[in-house]
Design a protein around this motif. Structure first.
Motif, PDB file in Angstrom:
ATOM      1  N   PHE A  50     -44.625 -17.410  19.935  1.00 25.05           N
ATOM      2  CA  PHE A  50     -43.175 -17.621  19.930  1.00 25.05           C
ATOM      3  C   PHE A  50     -42.381 -16.411  19.418  1.00 25.05           C
ATOM      4  CE2 PHE A  50     -44.999 -21.896  19.719  1.00 25.05           C
ATOM      5  CZ  PHE A  50     -44.319 -22.499  20.767  1.00 25.05           C
ATOM      6  N   PHE A  51     -42.951 -15.650  18.511  1.00 25.25           N
ATOM      7  CA  PHE A  51     -42.232 -14.519  17.923  1.00 25.25           C
ATOM      8  C   PHE A  51     -43.049 -13.239  18.092  1.00 25.25           C
ATOM      9  CE2 PHE A  51     -41.272 -18.314  15.340  1.00 25.25           C
ATOM     10  CZ  PHE A  51     -39.912 -18.430  15.606  1.00 25.25           C
ATOM     11  N   PRO A  52     -42.412 -12.136  18.499  1.00 23.60           N
ATOM     12  CA  PRO A  52     -43.166 -10.902  18.705  1.00 23.60           C
ATOM     13  C   PRO A  52     -43.591 -10.232  17.407  1.00 23.60           C
ATOM     14  CG  PRO A  52     -40.829 -10.521  19.071  1.00 23.60           C
ATOM     15  CD  PRO A  52     -40.998 -12.002  18.899  1.00 23.60           C
ATOM     16  N   ASP A  53     -42.803 -10.420  16.345  1.00 22.66           N
ATOM     17  CA  ASP A  53     -43.068  -9.762  15.073  1.00 22.66           C
ATOM     18  C   ASP A  53     -42.136 -10.342  14.013  1.00 22.66           C
ATOM     19  OD1 ASP A  53     -40.557  -8.684  15.768  1.00 22.66           O
ATOM     20  OD2 ASP A  53     -41.436  -6.812  16.484  1.00 22.66           O
ATOM     21  N   LYS A  54     -42.154  -9.732  12.833  1.00 22.21           N
ATOM     22  CA  LYS A  54     -41.310 -10.212  11.740  1.00 22.21           C
ATOM     23  C   LYS A  54     -39.830 -10.117  12.088  1.00 22.21           C
ATOM     24  CE  LYS A  54     -40.761  -7.819   7.799  1.00 22.21           C
ATOM     25  NZ  LYS A  54     -41.056  -7.309   6.429  1.00 22.21           N
ATOM     26  N   GLN A  55     -39.439  -9.013  12.710  1.00 17.43           N
ATOM     27  CA  GLN A  55     -38.028  -8.843  13.060  1.00 17.43           C
ATOM     28  C   GLN A  55     -37.582  -9.904  14.062  1.00 17.43           C
ATOM     29  OE1 GLN A  55     -36.592  -5.338  15.351  1.00 17.43           O
ATOM     30  NE2 GLN A  55     -35.245  -4.989  13.587  1.00 17.43           N
ATOM     31  N   GLY A  56     -38.454 -10.249  15.002  1.00 17.95           N
ATOM     32  CA  GLY A  56     -38.114 -11.288  15.963  1.00 17.95           C
ATOM     33  C   GLY A  56     -37.930 -12.637  15.290  1.00 17.95           C
ATOM     34  N   LEU A  57     -38.759 -12.907  14.287  1.00 20.29           N
ATOM     35  CA  LEU A  57     -38.629 -14.149  13.520  1.00 20.29           C
ATOM     36  C   LEU A  57     -37.292 -14.188  12.784  1.00 20.29           C
ATOM     37  CD1 LEU A  57     -39.911 -16.744  12.211  1.00 20.29           C
ATOM     38  CD2 LEU A  57     -40.804 -15.203  10.431  1.00 20.29           C
ATOM     39  N   VAL A  58     -36.952 -13.086  12.130  1.00 22.82           N
ATOM     40  CA  VAL A  58     -35.698 -13.024  11.369  1.00 22.82           C
ATOM     41  C   VAL A  58     -34.498 -13.094  12.312  1.00 22.82           C
ATOM     42  CG1 VAL A  58     -34.299 -11.559   9.855  1.00 22.82           C
ATOM     43  CG2 VAL A  58     -36.748 -11.828   9.415  1.00 22.82           C
ATOM     44  N   ARG A  59     -34.636 -12.488  13.488  1.00 15.59           N
ATOM     45  CA  ARG A  59     -33.552 -12.574  14.480  1.00 15.59           C
ATOM     46  C   ARG A  59     -33.304 -14.030  14.878  1.00 15.59           C
ATOM     47  NH1 ARG A  59     -35.498  -9.300  18.039  1.00 15.59           N
ATOM     48  NH2 ARG A  59     -34.195  -7.508  17.472  1.00 15.59           N
ATOM     49  N   ALA A  60     -34.381 -14.779  15.094  1.00 20.58           N
ATOM     50  CA  ALA A  60     -34.242 -16.188  15.448  1.00 20.58           C
ATOM     51  C   ALA A  60     -33.615 -16.983  14.310  1.00 20.58           C
ATOM     52  CB  ALA A  60     -35.603 -16.773  15.821  1.00 20.58           C
ATOM     53  N   LEU A  61     -33.974 -16.645  13.076  1.00 18.72           N
ATOM     54  CA  LEU A  61     -33.380 -17.318  11.917  1.00 18.72           C
ATOM     55  C   LEU A  61     -31.882 -17.015  11.850  1.00 18.72           C
ATOM     56  CD1 LEU A  61     -33.669 -18.963   9.299  1.00 18.72           C
ATOM     57  CD2 LEU A  61     -34.101 -16.778   8.122  1.00 18.72           C
ATOM     58  N   ALA A  62     -31.495 -15.771  12.094  1.00 11.83           N
ATOM     59  CA  ALA A  62     -30.075 -15.407  12.058  1.00 11.83           C
ATOM     60  C   ALA A  62     -29.282 -16.178  13.102  1.00 11.83           C
ATOM     61  CB  ALA A  62     -29.919 -13.902  12.270  1.00 11.83           C
ATOM     62  N   MET A  63     -29.848 -16.330  14.288  1.00  9.68           N
ATOM     63  CA  MET A  63     -29.165 -17.093  15.330  1.00  9.68           C
ATOM     64  C   MET A  63     -29.061 -18.568  14.936  1.00  9.68           C
ATOM     65  SD  MET A  63     -27.505 -17.080  18.103  1.00  9.68           S
ATOM     66  CE  MET A  63     -27.849 -15.480  18.863  1.00  9.68           C
ATOM     67  N   ARG A  64     -30.112 -19.104  14.350  1.00 13.84           N
ATOM     68  CA  ARG A  64     -30.036 -20.491  13.888  1.00 13.84           C
ATOM     69  C   ARG A  64     -28.982 -20.634  12.797  1.00 13.84           C
ATOM     70  NH1 ARG A  64     -34.870 -24.021  11.043  1.00 13.84           N
ATOM     71  NH2 ARG A  64     -34.268 -22.782   9.232  1.00 13.84           N
ATOM     72  N   ASN A  65     -28.906 -19.660  11.903  1.00  4.32           N
ATOM     73  CA  ASN A  65     -27.877 -19.697  10.863  1.00  4.32           C
ATOM     74  C   ASN A  65     -26.475 -19.721  11.464  1.00  4.32           C
ATOM     75  OD1 ASN A  65     -29.670 -19.683   8.719  1.00  4.32           O
ATOM     76  ND2 ASN A  65     -29.564 -17.467   8.405  1.00  4.32           N
ATOM     77  N   LEU A  66     -26.249 -18.898  12.474  1.00  2.99           N
ATOM     78  CA  LEU A  66     -24.937 -18.863  13.117  1.00  2.99           C
ATOM     79  C   LEU A  66     -24.633 -20.194  13.796  1.00  2.99           C
ATOM     80  CD1 LEU A  66     -22.371 -17.445  14.005  1.00  2.99           C
ATOM     81  CD2 LEU A  66     -23.657 -16.378  15.869  1.00  2.99           C
ATOM     82  N   ASP A  67     -25.611 -20.742  14.497  1.00  2.57           N
ATOM     83  CA  ASP A  67     -25.410 -22.049  15.152  1.00  2.57           C
ATOM     84  C   ASP A  67     -25.082 -23.126  14.126  1.00  2.57           C
ATOM     85  OD1 ASP A  67     -25.887 -21.007  17.672  1.00  2.57           O
ATOM     86  OD2 ASP A  67     -28.009 -21.563  17.687  1.00  2.57           O
ATOM     87  N   ARG A  68     -25.792 -23.123  13.014  1.00  2.00           N
ATOM     88  CA  ARG A  68     -25.562 -24.137  11.987  1.00  2.00           C
ATOM     89  C   ARG A  68     -24.213 -23.944  11.307  1.00  2.00           C
ATOM     90  NH1 ARG A  68     -31.472 -25.324   9.076  1.00  2.00           N
ATOM     91  NH2 ARG A  68     -32.391 -26.341  10.911  1.00  2.00           N
ATOM     92  N   PHE A  69     -23.821 -22.703  11.101  1.00  2.00           N
ATOM     93  CA  PHE A  69     -22.495 -22.425  10.529  1.00  2.00           C
ATOM     94  C   PHE A  69     -21.400 -22.976  11.439  1.00  2.00           C
ATOM     95  CE2 PHE A  69     -18.890 -19.423  10.840  1.00  2.00           C
ATOM     96  CZ  PHE A  69     -18.280 -19.677   9.616  1.00  2.00           C
ATOM     97  N   LEU A  70     -21.492 -22.704  12.718  1.00  2.00           N
ATOM     98  CA  LEU A  70     -20.471 -23.173  13.660  1.00  2.00           C
ATOM     99  C   LEU A  70     -20.479 -24.697  13.757  1.00  2.00           C
ATOM    100  CD1 LEU A  70     -20.940 -20.427  16.371  1.00  2.00           C
ATOM    101  CD2 LEU A  70     -18.950 -20.714  14.894  1.00  2.00           C
ATOM    102  N   THR A  71     -21.653 -25.302  13.658  1.00  2.00           N
ATOM    103  CA  THR A  71     -21.727 -26.763  13.652  1.00  2.00           C
ATOM    104  C   THR A  71     -21.044 -27.331  12.412  1.00  2.00           C
ATOM    105  OG1 THR A  71     -23.777 -26.812  14.936  1.00  2.00           O
ATOM    106  CG2 THR A  71     -23.282 -28.751  13.604  1.00  2.00           C
ATOM    107  N   ARG A  72     -21.272 -26.703  11.270  1.00  2.00           N
ATOM    108  CA  ARG A  72     -20.616 -27.147  10.032  1.00  2.00           C
ATOM    109  C   ARG A  72     -19.105 -27.040  10.155  1.00  2.00           C
ATOM    110  NH1 ARG A  72     -24.141 -26.569   5.035  1.00  2.00           N
ATOM    111  NH2 ARG A  72     -22.155 -26.426   3.925  1.00  2.00           N
ATOM    112  N   VAL A  73     -18.639 -25.916  10.697  1.00  3.48           N
ATOM    113  CA  VAL A  73     -17.195 -25.723  10.863  1.00  3.48           C
ATOM    114  C   VAL A  73     -16.641 -26.777  11.823  1.00  3.48           C
ATOM    115  CG1 VAL A  73     -15.421 -24.163  11.763  1.00  3.48           C
ATOM    116  CG2 VAL A  73     -17.241 -23.268  10.298  1.00  3.48           C
ATOM    117  N   THR A  74     -17.328 -26.991  12.933  1.00  4.01           N
ATOM    118  CA  THR A  74     -16.871 -27.976  13.920  1.00  4.01           C
ATOM    119  C   THR A  74     -16.828 -29.377  13.321  1.00  4.01           C
ATOM    120  OG1 THR A  74     -17.795 -26.639  15.721  1.00  4.01           O
ATOM    121  CG2 THR A  74     -17.318 -28.943  16.203  1.00  4.01           C
ATOM    122  N   ASP A  75     -17.842 -29.730  12.534  1.00  7.50           N
ATOM    123  CA  ASP A  75     -17.872 -31.047  11.897  1.00  7.50           C
ATOM    124  C   ASP A  75     -16.722 -31.191  10.899  1.00  7.50           C
ATOM    125  OD1 ASP A  75     -20.090 -31.707  13.368  1.00  7.50           O
ATOM    126  OD2 ASP A  75     -21.522 -31.389  11.736  1.00  7.50           O
TER     127      ASP A  75
END
Length: 219
Positions: free
Chosen positions: A56-81
């Motif tokens: 699923f992840f090419p390396d550590k940076q790819g993992l952190v990139r996916a976490l950053a995107m999840r953080n952004l999605d969750r932030f926007l969900t919190r704001v929307t809620d």
């Protein structure tokens, strides 16, 4: 936008494994920081084979990139809620609300103090590690991605023409807020309240020229 995963999980079990790896990545970032984070330890704590990690992840940076995107999605969900639960009388309340949610995530979300929406912060408040300004999209800086997602939210809420003027204003507002909030968390581990208040005032005053005529969109 660049995909953050090598492949999308097609089964519930795979999706759960990906979420566990992201959860453990976030926890380890808060515990040991980015430099000491290893793919082997993430896989061990998530109880998945290291081979599964690399599916699923090419390396550590790819993992952190996916976490950053999840953080952004969750932030926007919190704001929307929050928007759905709040009767916003004026667009400036949305600016305050978004800053409040970001601050809450900085204080409470595992790993968010190290990686929020892409940049890797070895110490609270930065500076960011070189080479981490394009974590969300290889062709676009993190702040531009965040500004674009916020623009989508704003134009859905208010009758305001889309255009380069608003796009640029939101990019500047995101950059300015990010700088002041970094200072707030350098000054105090939990974010200096006076600087957070100044950040809200800065964003409201700057965006007033661009959003002064904004009215709630018709339902």
């Amino acid at each position: 936008m660049t995909s953050t995963l090598r492949r999308r999980p097609s089964q519930r079990r795979s999706a759960e494994r990906v979420e566990r790896m992201l959860d453990e990545c976030a926890s380890l970032l808060g515990e040991v920081g980015y430099d000491a984070l290893t793919t082997k330890e993430v896989a061990r704590r998530a109880e998945v084979p290291i081979g599964t990690f690399y599916q699923f992840f090419p390396d550590k940076q790819g993992l952190v990139r996916a976490l950053a995107m999840r953080n952004l999605d969750r932030f926007l969900t919190r704001v929307t809620d929050r928007i759905a639960a709040t009767d916003l009388a004026h667009w400036s309340e949305l600016a305050d609300l978004a800053i409040d949610e970001f601050v809450v995530m900085k204080r409470t979300t595992p790993g968010f103090a190290v990686v929020d929406f892409g940049e890797v912060l070895p110490t609270p408040g930065g500076p960011a590690l070189p080479g981490t300004t394009h974590m969300l999209d290889e062709a676009t800086e993190n702040s531009a991605v965040v500004a674009d997602r916020l623009r989508t939210l704003i134009v859905g809420l208010y009758d305001k023409p889309e255009g380069e003027g608003l796009d640029l204003a939101l990019r500047v507002a995101v950059e300015a807020a990010d700088a002041v909030l970094k200072l707030a968390f350098r000054t105090r581990a939990d974010g200096d309240p006076a600087l957070i208040a100044e950040c809200k005032q800065l964003v409201r005053r700057y965006l007033a020229e661009h959003l002064s005529t904004a009215r709630p969109a018709a339902s």
